[in-house]
Design an enzyme around this catalytic site. Structure first.
Site, mmCIF file in Angstrom:
data_model
loop_
_atom_site.group_PDB
_atom_site.id
_atom_site.type_symbol
_atom_site.label_atom_id
_atom_site.label_comp_id
_atom_site.label_asym_id
_atom_site.label_seq_id
_atom_site.Cartn_x
_atom_site.Cartn_y
_atom_site.Cartn_z
ATOM 1 N N LYS A 67 -4.334 -41.098 16.154
ATOM 2 C CA LYS A 67 -3.260 -40.090 16.118
ATOM 3 C C LYS A 67 -3.517 -38.987 17.135
ATOM 4 C CE LYS A 67 -3.461 -42.020 11.945
ATOM 5 N NZ LYS A 67 -2.658 -43.026 11.342
ATOM 6 N N TRP A 69 -5.360 -42.904 0.639
ATOM 7 C CA TRP A 69 -4.764 -43.878 1.560
ATOM 8 C C TRP A 69 -4.911 -45.263 0.919
ATOM 9 C CZ3 TRP A 69 -7.619 -46.665 5.901
ATOM 10 C CH2 TRP A 69 -6.725 -47.293 6.786
ATOM 11 N N ASP A 103 -13.745 -39.156 5.758
ATOM 12 C CA ASP A 103 -12.766 -39.800 6.626
ATOM 13 C C ASP A 103 -12.038 -38.696 7.384
ATOM 14 O OD1 ASP A 103 -10.821 -41.327 7.823
ATOM 15 O OD2 ASP A 103 -10.115 -42.288 5.979
HETATM 16 C C1 LMR Z 1 -0.946 -44.320 7.681
HETATM 17 O O1 LMR Z 1 -1.526 -43.916 6.668
HETATM 18 O O2 LMR Z 1 0.278 -44.464 7.735
HETATM 19 C C2 LMR Z 1 -1.739 -44.602 8.921
HETATM 20 O O3 LMR Z 1 -3.070 -44.272 8.717
HETATM 21 C C3 LMR Z 1 -1.515 -45.963 9.442
HETATM 22 C C4 LMR Z 1 -2.155 -47.001 8.595
HETATM 23 O O4 LMR Z 1 -2.944 -47.782 9.139
HETATM 24 O O5 LMR Z 1 -1.865 -47.085 7.405
#
Ligand code: LMR
Length: 404
Positions: free
Chosen positions: A252, A136, A217
């Site tokens: 979510k 992420w 996470d």
């Molecule tokens: C995502 O990865 O799209 C979500 O977790 C929202 C975010 O905060 O990035």
């Protein structure tokens, strides 16, 4: 106008956030055919962000209460933190019984990560943080903000569209004792590729042997295979009696994105350690936002603690999970029909909201500019944004950009 003290004269424009920035661009797009497959948000079959019935019922129940809106404890209320522990570990887990678990309510998963990283940096300031390649986008930013240098371990195998266990273990051998390893419990963001149970065993062994600090996470518990299944890795770590950090989010799974509800949980060796760790978490929280907000967490704890609402939530979670699976199936079928000879099996093998499509940044840009279909430039598609009204359009567009 020229400022008398030109403090901001040299301040550069920050880069657009790769996910939230796209979401903003989507909102501003006037094209009626636009499809948002960028941000990790679950849309229902009608293309709406649902208000879960369990949440609506909890809201109705809370609306009748007139409790004063005083400050919460820095770690949040016990009804919430205890419910979180039971959800993550199972109701009668020995670690909970032994009092060796410290939990604090946080500003969603992002806040849990930030609080946990800040705390860890005060304990292991010389450590390097290892994140999956890819991960992420915000992980790197939050880790860097806490002060950690960041390195990547191999994770996604672009040739198979699957998991690169050998690469990950090889890279973890390079980590030094006390380094932090960030793991995704399930529904890996951005790839949707998760290790199997056996592969997790090898990863946990390596982390234990190399004395690394696991930081898990978990933002999609219940979106992969089920609540129990998706949280299994946490219990497997707990069995080893290792120090474990867990950042969880309800954004979510309760469709409560804007309420910012999450928690930081730390598994320690005994009750005395847990108390000291919690005191340190409170110190970090106090210096950051002082105390957490009331409303979202009271919705979540009401649902988790009230048996009928809990059952309803699990049903609604299953509905979301099954709809995502159905969309994966349909996308795979449609793309396979559009581009014969190309293997799209990875779409149904991946888990959770996201599918790593292999589309390049240029192809993602073409999808956005020519079709108003928004996906992240890494090629990540949010499958939970698909529905029967937009899936044909999306499959045709993806096939067209893949054919060039
Ligand atoms: C995502 O990865 O799209 C979500 O977790 C929202 C975010 O905060 O990035």
């Amino acid at each position: 106008m020229t400022a008398s003290f030109p403090l901001f004269a040299e301040v550069p424009l920050a880069a657009r956030d790769p996910i939230l920035g796209l979401n903003e661009a989507y909102q501003a797009d006037a094209n009626p055919k636009k499809v948002n497959l960028s941000i990790g948000v679950y849309y229902d079959a009608a293309g709406k962000i649902p208000v879960l019935s369990c949440v609506q019922k909890a809201m109705n129940a809370l609306a009748g209460q007139t409790a004063p809106r005083t400050y919460q404890p820095m770690e949040g209320p016990a009804v919430y933190t205890q419910a979180v522990q039971k959800l993550l570990l199972g109701a009668d887990h020995p670690a909970i019984r032994d009092g060796r678990v410290a939990t604090a309510q946080t500003i969603a998963g992002t806040g849990a990560l930030k609080t946990g990283f800040d705390l860890l940096f005060s304990i292991i300031p010389k450590a390097t943080a290892w994140v999956s390649n890819p991960t992420w986008d915000n992980h790197r930013a939050i880790l860097g903000g806490a002060g950690f240098p960041v390195e990547t371990y191999a994770y996604y195998d672009a040739t198979t569209g699957g998991f690169d266990l050998a690469g990950m273990l090889r890279d973890l051998e390079r980590a030094k004792a006390g380094d932090l390893v960030l793991l995704h419990a399930c529904c890996h963001n951005p790839t949707g590729v998760d290790p199997t149970a056996d592969e997790w065993g090898r990863i946990i062994d390596t982390i234990e042997q190399r004395k690394l600090v696991p930081f898990i996470d978990i933002a999609y518990q219940g979106f992969g295979d089920g609540l129990q299944e998706d949280g299994e890795v946490i219990r497997r770590f707990a069995e080893r009696n290792l120090p474990v950090f867990i950042a969880n989010s309800f954004s979510k799974t309760f469709s409560l994105y804007g309420e910012r509800v999450g928690a930081l949980t730390v598994l320690t060796a005994n009750a005395d350690e847990a108390q000291r760790v919690l005191s340190q978490i409170k110190r970090v929280v106090r210096a950051s936002y002082s105390t957490p907000p009331i409303f979202g967490a009271s919705l979540v704890s009401t649902v988790l603690n009230q048996p009928d609402l809990r059952v309803l939530w699990e049903e609604e979670l299953a509905t979301m999970r099954n709809r995502i699976r159905e969309m994966r199936q349909m996308l795979r079928e449609r793309l396979s029909a559009q581009v014969p000879g190309r293997n799209y099996d990875y779409i149904t093998q991946q888990r959770g909201m996201f599918s790593y499509s292999g589309l390049s940044a240029a192809q993602a840009q073409k999808l956005r500019e020519d079709y108003a279909i928004y996906i992240v430039e890494s090629g990540r598609i949010c499958v939970a944004g698909l529905n029967t009204s937009n899936i044909d359009y999306v499959a045709e567009a993806v096939a067209a950009v893949q054919k060039g």
